[in-house]
Design a protein around this motif. Structure first.
Motif, PDB file in Angstrom:
ATOM      1  N   GLY A  44      53.816  64.009 -10.635  1.00  0.00           N
ATOM      2  CA  GLY A  44      54.846  62.847 -10.985  1.00  0.00           C
ATOM      3  C   GLY A  44      56.092  62.661  -9.673  1.00  0.00           C
ATOM      4  N   ASP A  45      56.577  64.439 -10.193  1.00  0.00           N
ATOM      5  CA  ASP A  45      58.312  64.498  -9.476  1.00  0.00           C
ATOM      6  C   ASP A  45      57.997  64.207  -8.228  1.00  0.00           C
ATOM      7  OD1 ASP A  45      58.726  64.860 -12.069  1.00  0.00           O
ATOM      8  OD2 ASP A  45      59.319  67.347 -11.759  1.00  0.00           O
ATOM      9  N   ARG A  46      59.439  63.962  -7.468  1.00  0.00           N
ATOM     10  CA  ARG A  46      59.420  64.072  -6.074  1.00  0.00           C
ATOM     11  C   ARG A  46      60.177  65.005  -5.001  1.00  0.00           C
ATOM     12  NH1 ARG A  46      63.317  60.800  -4.230  1.00  0.00           N
ATOM     13  NH2 ARG A  46      64.693  61.225  -6.256  1.00  0.00           N
ATOM     14  N   ILE A  47      59.453  65.106  -4.360  1.00  0.00           N
ATOM     15  CA  ILE A  47      60.186  67.079  -3.791  1.00  0.00           C
ATOM     16  C   ILE A  47      60.569  66.215  -2.511  1.00  0.00           C
ATOM     17  CG2 ILE A  47      58.628  67.920  -4.872  1.00  0.00           C
ATOM     18  CD1 ILE A  47      57.477  67.718  -1.635  1.00  0.00           C
ATOM     19  N   GLY A  59      58.005  63.633  -1.082  1.00  0.00           N
ATOM     20  CA  GLY A  59      56.762  63.435  -1.874  1.00  0.00           C
ATOM     21  C   GLY A  59      56.850  63.537  -2.314  1.00  0.00           C
ATOM     22  N   GLU A  60      55.673  63.739  -3.110  1.00  0.00           N
ATOM     23  CA  GLU A  60      54.908  63.730  -4.629  1.00  0.00           C
ATOM     24  C   GLU A  60      54.484  64.620  -5.076  1.00  0.00           C
ATOM     25  OE1 GLU A  60      53.486  60.297  -7.627  1.00  0.00           O
ATOM     26  OE2 GLU A  60      55.329  59.804  -6.370  1.00  0.00           O
ATOM     27  N   ILE A  61      54.537  64.970  -6.017  1.00  0.00           N
ATOM     28  CA  ILE A  61      53.818  66.057  -6.851  1.00  0.00           C
ATOM     29  C   ILE A  61      52.116  65.203  -7.239  1.00  0.00           C
ATOM     30  CG2 ILE A  61      53.483  67.811  -8.475  1.00  0.00           C
ATOM     31  CD1 ILE A  61      56.301  69.039  -7.922  1.00  0.00           C
ATOM     32  N   VAL A  62      51.260  66.049  -7.196  1.00  0.00           N
ATOM     33  CA  VAL A  62      49.779  65.152  -7.638  1.00  0.00           C
ATOM     34  C   VAL A  62      48.922  66.155  -8.411  1.00  0.00           C
ATOM     35  CG1 VAL A  62      49.808  63.633  -6.060  1.00  0.00           C
ATOM     36  CG2 VAL A  62      48.780  65.994  -5.311  1.00  0.00           C
ATOM     37  N   ALA A  63      48.710  67.524  -8.936  1.00  0.00           N
ATOM     38  CA  ALA A  63      48.546  68.582  -8.824  1.00  0.00           C
ATOM     39  C   ALA A  63      49.068  69.492  -9.145  1.00  0.00           C
ATOM     40  CB  ALA A  63      46.811  68.792  -8.263  1.00  0.00           C
ATOM     41  N   LEU A  64      49.133  70.606  -9.575  1.00  0.00           N
ATOM     42  CA  LEU A  64      49.234  71.893 -10.175  1.00  0.00           C
ATOM     43  C   LEU A  64      48.783  72.585 -10.116  1.00  0.00           C
ATOM     44  CD1 LEU A  64      52.160  70.634 -13.178  1.00  0.00           C
ATOM     45  CD2 LEU A  64      52.269  71.595 -10.595  1.00  0.00           C
ATOM     46  N   SER A  65      48.655  74.060 -10.493  1.00  0.00           N
ATOM     47  CA  SER A  65      48.593  75.269 -10.437  1.00  0.00           C
ATOM     48  C   SER A  65      49.459  76.402 -11.151  1.00  0.00           C
ATOM     49  CB  SER A  65      47.677  76.045  -9.616  1.00  0.00           C
ATOM     50  OG  SER A  65      47.983  76.772  -8.418  1.00  0.00           O
ATOM     51  N   MET A  72      51.217  65.872  -2.096  1.00  0.00           N
ATOM     52  CA  MET A  72      51.574  64.045  -0.847  1.00  0.00           C
ATOM     53  C   MET A  72      52.992  64.175  -0.746  1.00  0.00           C
ATOM     54  SD  MET A  72      48.175  62.027  -2.516  1.00  0.00           S
ATOM     55  CE  MET A  72      47.667  61.023  -0.190  1.00  0.00           C
ATOM     56  N   LEU A  73      52.442  63.582   1.135  1.00  0.00           N
ATOM     57  CA  LEU A  73      54.062  63.057   1.806  1.00  0.00           C
ATOM     58  C   LEU A  73      54.171  61.619   1.399  1.00  0.00           C
ATOM     59  CD1 LEU A  73      54.273  65.713   4.297  1.00  0.00           C
ATOM     60  CD2 LEU A  73      55.145  65.749   2.164  1.00  0.00           C
ATOM     61  N   TYR A  74      55.287  61.077   1.697  1.00  0.00           N
ATOM     62  CA  TYR A  74      55.745  59.692   2.215  1.00  0.00           C
ATOM     63  C   TYR A  74      55.337  59.194   2.889  1.00  0.00           C
ATOM     64  CZ  TYR A  74      57.521  59.898  -2.679  1.00  0.00           C
ATOM     65  OH  TYR A  74      57.322  59.940  -3.837  1.00  0.00           O
ATOM     66  N   GLY A  75      54.817  60.435   4.188  1.00  0.00           N
ATOM     67  CA  GLY A  75      54.957  59.939   5.605  1.00  0.00           C
ATOM     68  C   GLY A  75      54.069  61.043   6.549  1.00  0.00           C
ATOM     69  N   PRO A  76      53.376  61.061   7.771  1.00  0.00           N
ATOM     70  CA  PRO A  76      53.382  62.008   8.631  1.00  0.00           C
ATOM     71  C   PRO A  76      54.137  63.648   8.027  1.00  0.00           C
ATOM     72  CG  PRO A  76      54.489  60.739  10.391  1.00  0.00           C
ATOM     73  CD  PRO A  76      54.597  60.181   9.178  1.00  0.00           C
ATOM     74  N   THR A  77      52.585  64.468   8.335  1.00  0.00           N
ATOM     75  CA  THR A  77      52.873  66.161   7.921  1.00  0.00           C
ATOM     76  C   THR A  77      53.614  66.563   9.368  1.00  0.00           C
ATOM     77  OG1 THR A  77      50.321  66.468   8.866  1.00  0.00           O
ATOM     78  CG2 THR A  77      51.265  66.183   6.143  1.00  0.00           C
ATOM     79  N   GLU A  78      53.583  66.017  10.316  1.00  0.00           N
ATOM     80  CA  GLU A  78      53.358  66.445  11.784  1.00  0.00           C
ATOM     81  C   GLU A  78      54.861  66.796  11.815  1.00  0.00           C
ATOM     82  OE1 GLU A  78      52.666  63.498  11.797  1.00  0.00           O
ATOM     83  OE2 GLU A  78      50.506  63.792  12.662  1.00  0.00           O
ATOM     84  N   GLY A  79      55.086  68.325  11.973  1.00  0.00           N
ATOM     85  CA  GLY A  79      56.351  69.171  12.775  1.00  0.00           C
ATOM     86  C   GLY A  79      56.806  70.084  11.395  1.00  0.00           C
ATOM     87  N   ILE A  80      55.965  69.998   9.829  1.00  0.00           N
ATOM     88  CA  ILE A  80      55.939  70.636   8.408  1.00  0.00           C
ATOM     89  C   ILE A  80      55.043  72.291   9.159  1.00  0.00           C
ATOM     90  CG2 ILE A  80      55.694  70.978   6.519  1.00  0.00           C
ATOM     91  CD1 ILE A  80      55.283  68.206   6.125  1.00  0.00           C
ATOM     92  N   ILE A  82      55.207  76.290   7.916  1.00  0.00           N
ATOM     93  CA  ILE A  82      54.431  77.828   6.835  1.00  0.00           C
ATOM     94  C   ILE A  82      56.048  77.954   6.197  1.00  0.00           C
ATOM     95  CG2 ILE A  82      53.538  79.927   5.717  1.00  0.00           C
ATOM     96  CD1 ILE A  82      51.724  77.177   6.131  1.00  0.00           C
ATOM     97  N   ASP A  83      56.726  78.265   4.921  1.00  0.00           N
ATOM     98  CA  ASP A  83      57.622  78.514   4.867  1.00  0.00           C
ATOM     99  C   ASP A  83      59.075  77.471   4.806  1.00  0.00           C
ATOM    100  OD1 ASP A  83      56.633  80.947   3.504  1.00  0.00           O
ATOM    101  OD2 ASP A  83      57.275  82.279   5.294  1.00  0.00           O
ATOM    102  N   ASP A  84      58.576  76.442   5.145  1.00  0.00           N
ATOM    103  CA  ASP A  84      58.988  75.655   5.019  1.00  0.00           C
ATOM    104  C   ASP A  84      60.616  74.842   3.872  1.00  0.00           C
ATOM    105  OD1 ASP A  84      60.294  74.615   7.964  1.00  0.00           O
ATOM    106  OD2 ASP A  84      58.797  72.507   7.958  1.00  0.00           O
ATOM    107  N   GLU A  85      61.619  75.249   3.829  1.00  0.00           N
ATOM    108  CA  GLU A  85      61.772  74.981   2.486  1.00  0.00           C
ATOM    109  C   GLU A  85      61.810  73.730   1.771  1.00  0.00           C
ATOM    110  OE1 GLU A  85      66.336  76.319   1.032  1.00  0.00           O
ATOM    111  OE2 GLU A  85      66.625  74.447   1.740  1.00  0.00           O
ATOM    112  N   VAL A  86      61.680  73.956   0.445  1.00  0.00           N
ATOM    113  CA  VAL A  86      60.920  72.357  -0.903  1.00  0.00           C
ATOM    114  C   VAL A  86      62.294  71.917  -1.431  1.00  0.00           C
ATOM    115  CG1 VAL A  86      59.782  71.033  -1.426  1.00  0.00           C
ATOM    116  CG2 VAL A  86      58.712  72.663   0.649  1.00  0.00           C
ATOM    117  N   GLU A  87      62.823  71.101  -1.501  1.00  0.00           N
ATOM    118  CA  GLU A  87      63.495  71.008  -2.831  1.00  0.00           C
ATOM    119  C   GLU A  87      62.920  70.262  -4.115  1.00  0.00           C
ATOM    120  OE1 GLU A  87      67.887  69.277  -4.152  1.00  0.00           O
ATOM    121  OE2 GLU A  87      67.467  69.473  -1.895  1.00  0.00           O
TER     122      GLU A  87
END
Length: 444
Positions: A44-47, A59-65, A72-80, A82-87
């Motif tokens: 449920g945390d936002r990123i 986006g929002e965390i929907v599962a953990l390991s 899952m994202l609030y919009g399309p995945t275009e342009g993302i 590997i190794d893009d920074e996530v806060e």
């Protein structure tokens, strides 16, 4: 400190001393896998992803390991990449205030109708436990509406929760707007979930109108938005309703629709790895709908109440499909809109024989309940005999009950369409007048 500085004070309070970052590990069909946040994130945390190609997306965390989190994202995945920074972002509630009345907001509490929106001092959680069952009041008194059918045959009590079950194009939106304008309440909170974008302005300006917006807060998520946003819009609307309830107000919550809320949850849950069940709905759907519905209703002592109307989309009038079946079981009544009735021009197109208000018989007197029992009997008799009457197979005088039902049906049908702001007592008086046999001597 001057109250003028309250918004600035709230913003300063939200500044964080530390920030957590991760990296995009994999881009999957409907989700993003992120490394580096599994020890700090929660479901449920936002990123927020900063794309090297430019711009950010939430986006929002929907599962953990142990090694990664699935988002899952609030919009399309275009342009993302590997190794893009996530806060990892801090928990985000909403801060409703009385200034929200008359405004249109999105699922995050941001204004959608132009001017800036003043936020309150206290954040409220989106997902909140309902009031303790033993501390809640019982249903209140009968509410006045502008529709005679709801003043009599299908009464609404303060704190009651009902479902409106309808297919497309049978007057569901018009019924909600009439309730928003004419039902007795202090504040109206309207959730439009998964609606077509062009319909938002039409609903607020034309269907609901200035009179309806005077006491309304509209929360919306359009059909093109992420299922995360649609699901969040329902929780935001409920949180806004709870905010006003806690100030002692009687809140009318109109949610259109619980079906799109459940469909959005289905997408999120399946992406998170939950197994599909009935018609691909995951098992958690029943608990999700019940949890949302239970937050409405009578409040505890010292607070107000939330009277709620949830719409349910039923294809082909299938009342046994999963969402309809779940919703009907957790609410205090259901109203079925009929396409056949709508097509012959009667509004509201309510099928009274298939609709039930569980506030009866408590909110009506003994005489009123006897009157309603007679009305239901007459309507049921007419509907059973209608095919024979229309085909000419029935001969007048063969059955006195059918004769009475056929005679009174046009007046009852017109009464069900009666749309006059009046107290329930006046609606019952009009209904009793229809059922009172005329004196042939006086008529002569």
């Amino acid at each position: 400190m001057f109250t003028d500085f309250k918004p600035l004070e709230n913003a300063l309070r939200e500044i964080r001393a530390t920030r957590r970052f991760g990296r995009v590990q994999a881009v999957e069909s409907a989700a993003i896998r992120i490394s580096g946040l599994s020890r700090h994130g929660h479901v449920g945390d936002r990123i927020r992803i900063s794309r090297r190609s430019g711009g950010t997306i939430g986006g929002e965390i929907v599962a953990l390991s142990r090694t990664s989190v699935l988002t899952m994202l609030y919009g399309p995945t275009e342009g993302i990449a590997i190794d893009d920074e996530v806060e990892l972002l801090p928990p985000h509630g909403i801060r409703p205030s009385p200034a929200w009345i008359g405004r249109v907001v999105d699922a995050f509490g941001n204004p959608m109708d132009g001017p800036p929106l003043f936020h309150g001092d206290r954040p409220v959680p989106l997902r909140r436990e309902p009031p303790i069952a033993t501390m809640r009041r019982t249903l209140g008194g009968r509410l006045q509406t502008s529709l005679a059918v709801f003043n009599t045959v299908l009464p609404l009590a303060r704190g009651q929760r009902i479902g409106v079950f309808a297919g497309s194009g049978v007057g569901k939106s018009s019924l909600l707007a009439e309730m928003a304008r004419g039902l007795e309440a202090d504040v109206v909170v309207i959730a439009l979930i998964g609606e077509r974008g062009r319909e938002l302005r039409e609903f607020t300006e034309q269907v609901l109108g200035p009179d309806g917006m005077k006491r309304a807060v509209v929360v919306t998520a359009t059909s093109d938005q992420s299922p995360l946003v649609k699901r969040r819009a329902a929780w935001t609307a409920m949180a806004v309703a709870e905010y006003f309830r806690d100030t002692g107000k009687h809140v009318l919550l109109l949610m259109d629709s619980i079906t799109r809320f459940a469909e959005a949850h289905r997408e999120v849950a399946l992406t998170a790895g939950e197994a599909p069940s009935l018609r691909a709905y995951p098992p958690s759907t029943a608990n999700l709908i019940a949890g949302l519905a239970e937050r409405a209703g009578p409040g505890p002592s010292g607070s107000g109440d939330i009277t709620a109307i949830f719409t349910v989309l039923v294809a082909g009038s299938d009342m046994e499909e999963p969402v309809a079946d779940i919703t009907r079981g957790v609410l205090d009544g259901h109203v079925v809109l009929s396409r056949n009735i709508a097509e012959r021009g009667r509004f509201p197109a309510i099928d009274t024989t298939r609709s039930v208000s569980r506030s009866l018989p408590a909110v009506a007197s003994r005489d009123e309940n006897a009157l309603l029992a007679r009305v239901r009997s007459l309507v049921a008799t007419y509907e059973k005999a209608e095919p024979m009457v229309q085909t000419g197979l029935y001969v007048t005088g063969a059955d006195p009950e059918i004769d009475e039902a056929v005679t009174l049906w046009p007046k009852l049908d017109a009464f069900f369409a009666r749309n006059i702001p009046e107290p329930p007592e006046d609606s019952f008086a009009a209904l009793a007048e229809i059922l009172t046999p005329s004196d042939p001597v006086l008529d002569a």
